[in-house]
Design an enzyme around this catalytic site. Structure first.
Site, PDB file in Angstrom:
ATOM      1  CG  HIS A 180      -2.062   0.906   1.179  1.00  0.00           C
ATOM      2  ND1 HIS A 180      -2.247   1.917   2.095  1.00  0.00           N
ATOM      3  CD2 HIS A 180      -3.095   0.997   0.308  1.00  0.00           C
ATOM      4  CE1 HIS A 180      -3.336   2.580   1.804  1.00  0.00           C
ATOM      5  NE2 HIS A 180      -3.873   2.043   0.725  1.00  0.00           N
ATOM      6  CE  LYS A 219      -4.506   6.531   2.860  1.00  0.00           C
ATOM      7  NZ  LYS A 219      -5.797   6.026   3.034  1.00  0.00           N
ATOM      8  CE  LYS A 279      -1.659   4.745  -1.611  1.00  0.00           C
ATOM      9  NZ  LYS A 279      -2.447   4.332  -0.445  1.00  0.00           N
ATOM     10  CG  HIS A 335      -7.713   8.099  -0.117  1.00  0.00           C
ATOM     11  ND1 HIS A 335      -6.379   8.042  -0.469  1.00  0.00           N
ATOM     12  CD2 HIS A 335      -8.177   6.821  -0.199  1.00  0.00           C
ATOM     13  CE1 HIS A 335      -6.048   6.805  -0.758  1.00  0.00           C
ATOM     14  NE2 HIS A 335      -7.123   6.031  -0.608  1.00  0.00           N
ATOM     15  CG  ASP A 340       1.279  16.775  22.774  1.00  0.00           C
ATOM     16  OD1 ASP A 340       0.053  16.708  23.000  1.00  0.00           O
ATOM     17  OD2 ASP A 340       2.129  16.120  23.394  1.00  0.00           O
ATOM     18  CG  ASP A 359      17.879  13.146 -10.159  1.00  0.00           C
ATOM     19  OD1 ASP A 359      17.815  12.090 -10.821  1.00  0.00           O
ATOM     20  OD2 ASP A 359      17.969  14.272 -10.678  1.00  0.00           O
TER      21      ASP A 359
END
Length: 573
Positions: free
Chosen positions: A191, A472, A193, A470, A477, A198
């Site tokens: 999952h 996450k 991404k 979607h 704090d 470079d």
């Protein structure tokens, strides 16, 4: 999407108390397994690694120059990509500026208009001598999306599929049925991404590649969040990519499919497309990373079955990496090992996971914990952490999908099991609406920004589509921010591999917190206990009402969740 299919997984039925369901399952498995194909044995293939001298590239020199201007001891820099234009243009800018290597790692790459444009920039990089590696989870490479596999046969491009599945690529349902004899392996997906240029600049976060993530889908628009990183932290990102790329579960496409087979997967003939000339055509020379990268329609050379849409054809705002606002801060990469997806016991393979690390970080919160997770199925361990935080007086606030905005209703079935207990312990729950108007995370309707680029939503079709959360992220704090691919659920914790950046920066944390709180105030219900039931409260001044039932959810969705809930174990949602 973390849950790979929306109906109750077959494995879930096997854990139910229904004897009849178990018998039927065994009969189905025996019938299908007899004709199931298998993945060929892995053949020796060359190992490769990230470019070892990023400072020798224009992108590396740009990082050094900007670091010298910043006069800070922190040597890695970050900016939040909080709008679809920022997310799209940053990837194009990295592809255009790369001189040595371009590494892409994704759960899903969809064959649609925005991907066509983006992959043409990637292909242009390969034509000018950039080594391009694309690592893709194999679950979604079916139907029209199988067209993406054509990229593997382009000169200068290598494409590997992670944890490949056997069976037909004509449809997702066919692939699932064809692999039911390996139902446990179907559940374990890569999952991660990443988009890295470079070994000097990189992007990670929640977005896959496709119209729904960049404002061009007429059915659904994902509200998402990425972070653009520069400096030594990117070397950690590249090291994680290399571990997956060289893992035994990463198969070259050519070992699974021939070029002719990929061509046969194309549905229908080529569609007519307008000619593209002049500035819209990709350059064969490497771009100056300090110059603005203009995003416009490119020739259709990668996905010939995809017709550009007005949304993607429109001129998008340019991005100049020399002027992108950067926050320099200490950081660490949280990344699962590829062995987490391997065969055998889930917990033994997983070791210390990204979600485990998040739980440890959460336990250190003293004042405030903000969570944004589209699929939120806490499980017993996370519930204990939340309970301990509330006993210490730490404010815990969560933004997740409502039933109406959730693209995976099965995940909502798991979440709702914990809703009343969470509310009873004092956790503040907010559920995002499915109405796409004002649903972006940019904090300013259709175009504000956090620390990011602040570009507008770029002609999105979201006015006619359904919004779905979607993003996450976790903010602790107002000083620590974690942004990545993980959801707070047992699937992310034990089955899927995940990646995230932990940034110790009050500026980044405050910006992320503002984005989440803007959604609380603008486009989310607050869920409250109301006697024996629940009440969904609209924000003050909202033009939509309070309600005592799952807001905006039609009968079909409510029925599906009620149907799934008794059978589906948390770990499979």
């Amino acid at each position: 999407m973390v849950v790979p299919f929306h109906l109750p997984p077959v494995g879930a039925i096997a854990h139910s108390r229904s004897f009849l369901a178990r018998v039927l399952l065994m009969l189905l498995l025996a019938t299908w397994a007899a004709g199931c194909a298998s993945v060929p044995a892995q053949q020796p293939r060359p190992a490769s690694h990230a470019w070892a001298e990023p400072q020798a590239t224009a992108l590396g020199r740009l990082v050094d120059s900007r670091h010298a201007q910043a006069r800070t001891r922190s040597d890695s820099a970050f900016t939040l990509l909080d709008s679809v234009d920022a997310a799209f243009a940053s990837r194009v800018a990295l592809a255009d500026a790369a001189q040595r290597t371009l590494d892409l790692q994704y759960y899903a790459i969809h064959a649609d208009a925005s991907t066509e444009v983006l992959l043409e920039h990637v292909r242009a990089a390969a034509r000018r001598g950039v080594r391009v590696r694309v690592l893709l989870d194999d679950f979604n490479t079916v139907g029209e999306d199988a067209q993406v596999l054509r990229l593997a046969f382009e000169p200068g491009v290598e494409l590997r599929l992670f944890n490949p599945l056997a069976g037909s690529r004509k449809s997702l349902v066919g692939r699932i049925f064809g692999s039911l004899h390996e139902v446990d392996r179907i559940q374990k997906r890569m999952h991660n991404k990443q988009f890295i240029a470079d070994n000097a600049w990189g992007i990670t976060g929640g977005r896959n590649l496709g119209d729904a993530y960049f404002g061009g889908d007429d059915k659904s628009t994902f509200v998402d969040l990425d972070v653009l990183a520069a400096g030594p932290i990117v070397r950690q990102m590249s090291a994680s990519f290399d571990r997956y790329w060289n893992d035994e579960l990463a198969y070259p496409v050519q070992a699974l499919l021939s070029a002719d087979e990929v061509e046969r997967l194309r549905a229908g003939g080529e569609k007519p497309r307008p000619p593209v000339t002049g500035a819209a055509a990709p350059s064969s020379a490497p771009a100056d990373p300090g110059a603005a990268a203009s995003v416009a329609l490119r020739p259709a050379a990668v996905l010939p079955n995809v017709t550009p849409t007005a949304v993607v054809s429109a001129q998008r705002p340019p991005l100049d990496l020399a002027k992108v606002p950067l926050t320099w801060a200490p950081a660490a990469l949280l990344a699962d090992e590829p062995g987490k997806i391997g065969p055998g016991d889930d917990e033994a393979n997983a070791g210390e996971t990204v979600v485990d690390g998040l739980l440890q970080l959460m336990q250190g919160a003293r004042r405030d914990l903000l969570v944004i997770s589209p699929y939120f199925v806490p499980g017993a361990e996370m519930m204990r952490v939340f309970a301990e935080l509330r006993q210490r007086g730490v404010a815990v606030r969560v933004l997740t999908n409502s039933l109406a905005s959730n693209d995976a209703p099965a995940a909502h079935a798991g979440y709702r099991r914990y809703r009343r207990e969470l509310l009873a312990m004092g956790v503040e729950l907010h559920e995002m609406r499915s109405d796409p108007q004002g649903a972006d995370l940019s904090g300013g309707g259709r175009g504000g920004s956090g620390v990011g680029l602040g570009s507008a939503a770029g002609g999105s079709k979201s006015g006619t589509s359904r919004a779905s959360l979607h993003s996450k992220a976790v903010v602790i704090d107002r000083r620590l921010a974690v942004i990545g691919s993980m959801n707070l659920d047992l699937r992310s914790q034990r089955k899927n591999s995940e990646i995230a950046l932990l940034v110790r920066s009050p500026a980044i944390a405050e910006a992320a917190a503002r984005l989440i709180e803007a959604s609380f105030a603008r486009n989310a219900y607050r869920v409250e206990l109301a006697g024996d039931g629940l009440r969904w409260r609209a924000p003050p001044g909202a033009d939509y009402p309070d309600t005592s039932g799952e807001p905006e959810a039609d009968f079909k969705r409510r029925f599906l969740v009620d149907l799934v809930a008794p059978f589906a174990p948390d770990a499979m949602l």
